[in-house]
Enzyme design. Structure first.
Site, PDB file in Angstrom:
ATOM      1  N   CYS A   2     -70.064 -24.719  25.335  1.00  0.00           N
ATOM      2  CA  CYS A   2     -71.208 -24.670  24.421  1.00  0.00           C
ATOM      3  C   CYS A   2     -72.031 -25.956  24.568  1.00  0.00           C
ATOM      4  CB  CYS A   2     -70.746 -24.495  22.980  1.00  0.00           C
ATOM      5  SG  CYS A   2     -69.867 -25.923  22.316  1.00  0.00           S
ATOM      6  N   CYS A   4     -70.187 -29.119  23.522  1.00  0.00           N
ATOM      7  CA  CYS A   4     -69.150 -29.496  24.484  1.00  0.00           C
ATOM      8  C   CYS A   4     -69.773 -30.164  25.710  1.00  0.00           C
ATOM      9  CB  CYS A   4     -68.343 -28.275  24.894  1.00  0.00           C
ATOM     10  SG  CYS A   4     -67.482 -27.491  23.515  1.00  0.00           S
TER      11      CYS A   4
END
Length: 80
Positions: free
Chosen positions: A11, A14
């Site tokens: 994501c 991240c």
């Protein structure tokens, strides 16, 4: 050598955590092995329930949020 593991599913948060870690390591000139771990089974095995997560030398340092580069530097300086 410092082992740095960034746990995340890919994501935006991240990816930002991984980028911040790379910048911090480069700025500090630390000899580090930075690993991006996206495998859910590996995360569960390590007990990671929230992402992103940052582990340094096997110890959880940040879970569930993205620290800024300066915060990551402070974490890394604590293990040097």
């Amino acid at each position: 050598m410092v082992l740095i593991e960034v746990f995340g599913t890919g994501c935006a948060k991240c990816k930002r955590m991984n980028k911040n870690v790379e910048i911090a390591v480069k700025d500090l000139g630390i000899d580090a092995d930075v690993r991006k771990i996206e495998d859910l089974d590996a995360m569960i095995e390590r007990g990671v329930m929230l992402t992103p997560a940052l582990y340094v030398d096997g110890e959880p340092k940040v879970v569930g949020h993205v620290p800024c580069v300066e915060d990551i530097k402070q974490i890394l300086l604590g293990v040097k």
